[in-house]
Design an enzyme around this catalytic site. Structure first.
Site, PDB file in Angstrom:
ATOM      1  N   GLU A   1       3.361 -14.541  -5.111  1.00 31.57           N
ATOM      2  CA  GLU A   1       3.417 -13.336  -4.386  1.00 31.57           C
ATOM      3  C   GLU A   1       3.358 -13.238  -2.794  1.00 31.57           C
ATOM      4  O   GLU A   1       2.433 -13.052  -2.119  1.00 31.57           O
ATOM      5  CB  GLU A   1       2.133 -12.534  -4.557  1.00 31.57           C
ATOM      6  CG  GLU A   1       2.115 -11.922  -6.286  1.00 31.57           C
ATOM      7  CD  GLU A   1       1.166 -10.764  -6.667  1.00 31.57           C
ATOM      8  OE1 GLU A   1       0.293 -10.386  -5.863  1.00 31.57           O
ATOM      9  OE2 GLU A   1       1.618 -10.565  -7.744  1.00 31.57           O
TER      10      GLU A   1
ATOM     11  N   GLU B   1       3.602 -12.728 -14.495  1.00 32.94           N
ATOM     12  CA  GLU B   1       2.290 -12.061 -14.245  1.00 32.94           C
ATOM     13  C   GLU B   1       2.714 -10.579 -15.187  1.00 32.94           C
ATOM     14  O   GLU B   1       3.560 -10.051 -14.301  1.00 32.94           O
ATOM     15  CB  GLU B   1       1.479 -11.872 -12.942  1.00 32.94           C
ATOM     16  CG  GLU B   1       0.822 -13.074 -12.604  1.00 32.94           C
ATOM     17  CD  GLU B   1       0.123 -12.707 -11.131  1.00 32.94           C
ATOM     18  OE1 GLU B   1      -0.234 -11.736 -11.022  1.00 32.94           O
ATOM     19  OE2 GLU B   1       0.257 -13.745 -10.593  1.00 32.94           O
TER      20      GLU B   1
HETATM   21  O1  AHR Z   1      -3.536 -11.494 -11.915  1.00 28.40           O
HETATM   22  C1  AHR Z   1      -4.577 -11.007 -10.560  1.00 28.40           C
HETATM   23  C2  AHR Z   1      -3.713 -10.861  -9.511  1.00 28.40           C
HETATM   24  O2  AHR Z   1      -2.584  -9.966  -9.668  1.00 28.40           O
HETATM   25  C3  AHR Z   1      -3.105 -12.241  -9.066  1.00 28.40           C
HETATM   26  O3  AHR Z   1      -3.881 -13.200  -8.583  1.00 28.40           O
HETATM   27  C4  AHR Z   1      -2.120 -11.885  -8.376  1.00 28.40           C
HETATM   28  O4  AHR Z   1      -0.872 -12.657  -8.219  1.00 28.40           O
HETATM   29  C5  AHR Z   1      -1.656 -10.529  -8.572  1.00 28.40           C
HETATM   30  O5  AHR Z   1      -1.753  -9.635  -7.670  1.00 28.40           O
END
Ligand code: AHR
Length: 515
Positions: free
Chosen positions: A195, A318
Site C-alpha cells: 500500500e 488482501e
Molecule cells: O489487513 C489490515 C490492513 O489493511 C493491512 O495492514 C493494510 O495493508 C490494509 O490497509
C-alpha cells in the site's frame, strides 16, 4: 395397498413438480469438456500480519507457554492450517511490513519496537524470519514475504533476500548459519512494499514505479531460484495506480501486481457490526463482495492494454470483510466475529477469482487468525474454526482444477433499491475427471430450484456438501464451536445430463460429479 401406492405416486409427482418449479428462471449449463485455464491453488492463500493477536497468541505463543505448542506454535492452530492445506501465507504485513526491519527479528538479542499502525503495542520481535519460514515448513505452505519500501532501504531488502535464499558463502548466508539454518529457504514470492499509496509511504504511482524499479533491481535471484516479484498495487477503484505501474515498470521487471479490496458495508468511517445486521445490510455486504468481479474486469482491462499476453499476474493479496471491531476489544486489533454472512462473502469471492483465473494467480484472505475475516479464532487456549474456514475447506477441489465454462441464469434477490443475482456459481474439472460445482444462494429466506444441464460429462455419481444454518447472523462460539460446519447435502436428482438441485437458502454448496 392401493391407497399406499396412490400416496407414493402423489409424493413422486409432487417432488418432480417441486424440482421443476422455477426451472425457467434458474438454469445452469455446464460445458464440462471445455476450458484450458487452470485455477491456481494460490488463489486460496492467506495472510498473517503482526497485528493484534493475529500472530502473538493466535499462532505463536512461545515454547514456555501453558498453551499446547510445538516449538512455540499453537498445536491446535498448526493442525487446523495443515488440515486446510493452505497453499501460501503472506507475512509480515500489511502496513506493518513498511516499518519492519528484519534484522530486529533474528538471533538471540532482539530489540523491541512500537507497532505504530496497530494499537501502538510493543513488538518484541520474537516472531521473525526463522519463525515464519519454519512455520511455513511445518504446515507445508509456500511463503510470501513483503519487503519494506516505506521506511527501509534497497540495501536492507536486498540483504534480506540474500539471507533467505543465498546458497553459498556470503556474509548473509553466514549470519543465517550462525542463527541455526544452513540451507537456504529458496522462497519465490516477494512483495516490494505494501500500500505504497497509503500506509506504505503515501507515494504517487509515478514515484512508486521508480522506487519499484530500484528495489526490484537489487532483489536478486540466487542459485536456481527465481523470485516472483510483486509490485504493490492499487486500492480497489484506483485505476490510475494500475495504469501508471503498467506503463512505467518494464514487464520483464515484475511478475505480479497486487490489488486490495475489502468488503465494507456502510462506510469506511462508520463501519457496521459483524454480528448485528439487518437483511438489507446482509444484502449490501454480498453485493459489495460481488463487486470484486467488476474490479478484476476493470484492472484486468488496463493490464491487457500493456500486457495482452497476461504475463504479469494479478495478486489480490488482501481481501475480505471489514466490520466494526468486536465491542470491548482494542480497535487497533481489528478483531471481528465471523458469521454465515462471511461464509457467503468467501463463496462469492472465490467463485469470482476462479472466473478470472487467467489473470489472477494468487489471492490472500485478510487475515488468518483473530483479525478481520479470520478463518480461525482463539481465546486463551481455546480455538474455533469460523464459517469462512469451512468454505475454504469446501472449495478444496477447485485448487489446481481446470476452469470449465458455464452459463447461469439466476433469479434476483431484491430489497428496496438493492438487487442482485441470488445464485453465484463456479465450475471446474479436477485432474481425476470430477466436475466441481460451487453454488452460493444469497437469498436468506428461499430455497432455490436450480436446473442444470451437464454437457461433456456422463455423470454417474454425485456427492454434495454444504455450509449453512438456520440464521444469516449465526456464528461459532467457544461454547458452541460447531454451530456452522460442513454437512452432507443430498437434495439433488441426477438423470442423464440433467441435474436438479434444491439450493438451500443462505448457503454455500459444493457438488462433485463423477463419470
Ligand atoms: O489487513 C489490515 C490492513 O489493511 C493491512 O495492514 C493494510 O495493508 C490494509 O490497509
Amino acid at each position: 395397498m392401493i391407497n399406499l401406492r396412490k400416496k407414493f405416486l402423489t409424493a413422486a409427482v409432487l417432488t418432480a413438480a417441486a424440482f421443476s418449479a422455477n426451472a425457467q428462471t434458474n438454469r445452469l449449463i455446464i460445458n464440462a469438456d471445455q476450458g484450458d485455464v487452470t485455477i491456481n491453488k494460490h488463489i486460496y492463500g492467506h495472510f498473517a500480519e503482526h497485528l493484534g493477536t493475529g500472530i502473538y497468541g493466535g499462532i505463536w505463543v512461545g515454547k514456555d507457554s501453558d498453551i499446547a505448542n510445538q516449538d512455540g506454535y499453537r498445536s491446535d492452530v498448526l493442525q487446523a492450517l495443515i488440515d486446510l492445506e493452505i497453499p501460501n501465507l503472506r507475512w509480515p504485513g500489511g502496513c506493518f511490513a513498511d516499518e519492519y526491519h528484519w534484522t530486529d527479528g533474528i538471533g538471540e538479542d532482539r530489540p523491541t519496537m512500537v507497532n505504530t499502525h496497530w494499537g501502538g503495542v510493543t513488538e518484541d520481535n520474537s516472531f521473525g524470519t526463522h519463525e515464519f519460514l519454519d512455520l511455513c515448513e511445518k504446515i507445508g505452505t509456500v511463503p510470501y514475504i513483503t519487503g519494506n519500501v516505506g521506511s527501509g532501504s534497497v540495501d536492507e531488502m536486498s540483504k534480506w533476500i540474500e539471507y533467505i535464499n543465498f546458497d553459498g558463502i556470503s556474509p548473509m548466508a553466514k549470519l543465517r548459519e550462525k542463527n541455526g539454518r544452513s540451507e537456504p529457504w529458496n522462497i519465490e514470492y516477494w512483495g516490494v512494499g505494501n500500500e505504497s499509496w497509503g500506509c506504505g509511504g503515501n507515494m504517487t504511482p509515478e514515484y512508486y514505479a521508480n522506487e519499484y524499479r530500484r528495489y526490484a533491481t537489487f532483489a536478486r535471484n540466487y542459485g536456481g531460484n527465481k523470485l516472483f516479484k510483486i509490485a504493490g498495487g492499487a486500492n480497489d477503484w484506483d485505476f490510475r495506480w494500475t495504469e501508471v505501474l503498467m506503463r512505467d515498470i518494464p514487464l520483464n521487471m515484475m511478475d505480479g501486481i497486487s490489488l486490495h479490496y475489502y468488503t465494507i458495508p456502510g462506510t469506511w468511517e462508520k463501519k457496521q457490526s459483524a454480528t448485528d445486521f439487518t437483511k438489507k445490510q446482509f444484502l449490501e455486504t454480498l453485493i459489495k463482495a460481488g463487486r470484486m468481479d467488476e474490479l478484476l474486469v476493470k484492472h484486468g482491462t488496463i493490464m491487457d492494454k500493456f500486457d495482452p499476453n497476461k504475463k504479469v499476474k494479478l495478486i489480490i493479496d488482501e481481501w475480505g470483510t471489514w466490520f466494526e471491531a468486536t465491542p470491548g476489544s482494542n480497535p487497533g486489533f481489528l478483531q471481528q466475529q465471523n458469521t454465515l454472512r462471511d461464509a457467503l462473502v468467501a463463496g462469492i469471492t472465490l467463485n469470482v477469482f476462479n472466473k478470472h483465473a487467467e489473470r489472477v494467480h494468487m489471492a490472500n484472505l485478510a487475515q488468518t487468525v483473530n483479525v478481520l475475516q479470520a478463518i480461525i479464532l482463539t481465546e486463551g487456549d481455546q480455538m474455533l474454526l469460523t464459517p469462512t474456514y469451512h468454505v475454504f475447506d469446501l472449495y478444496k477441489p477447485h485448487k489446481d482444477a481446470k476452469l470449465v465454462p458455464h452459463h447461469l441464469t439466476s433469479e434476483k434477490f431484491k430489497i428496496d433499491e438493492l438487487e442482485t443475482e441470488a445464485l453465484h456459481v463456479s465450475t471446474s474439472r479436477s485432474e481425476d475427471g470430477m466436475l466441481n460445482i460451487s453454488i452460493v444462494n444469497i437469498n436468506p429466506d428461499k430455497e432455490i430450484n436450480l436446473d442444470c444441464v451437464l454437457r461433456g460429462i456422463k455423470g454417474k455419481r454425485i456427492t454434495g456438501q454444504v455450509v449453512t444454518t438456520d440464521a444469516m447472523d449465526a456464528y461459532n462460539t467457544f461454547d458452541n464451536k460447531n454451530r456452522i460446519g460442513i454437512e452432507e447435502f443430498k437434495n439433488f436428482n441426477l438423470k442423464g445430463d440433467n441435474l436438479q438441485v434444491k439450493v438451500p437458502s443462505k448457503s454455500v454448496l459444493m457438488l462433485r460429479v463423477a463419470e
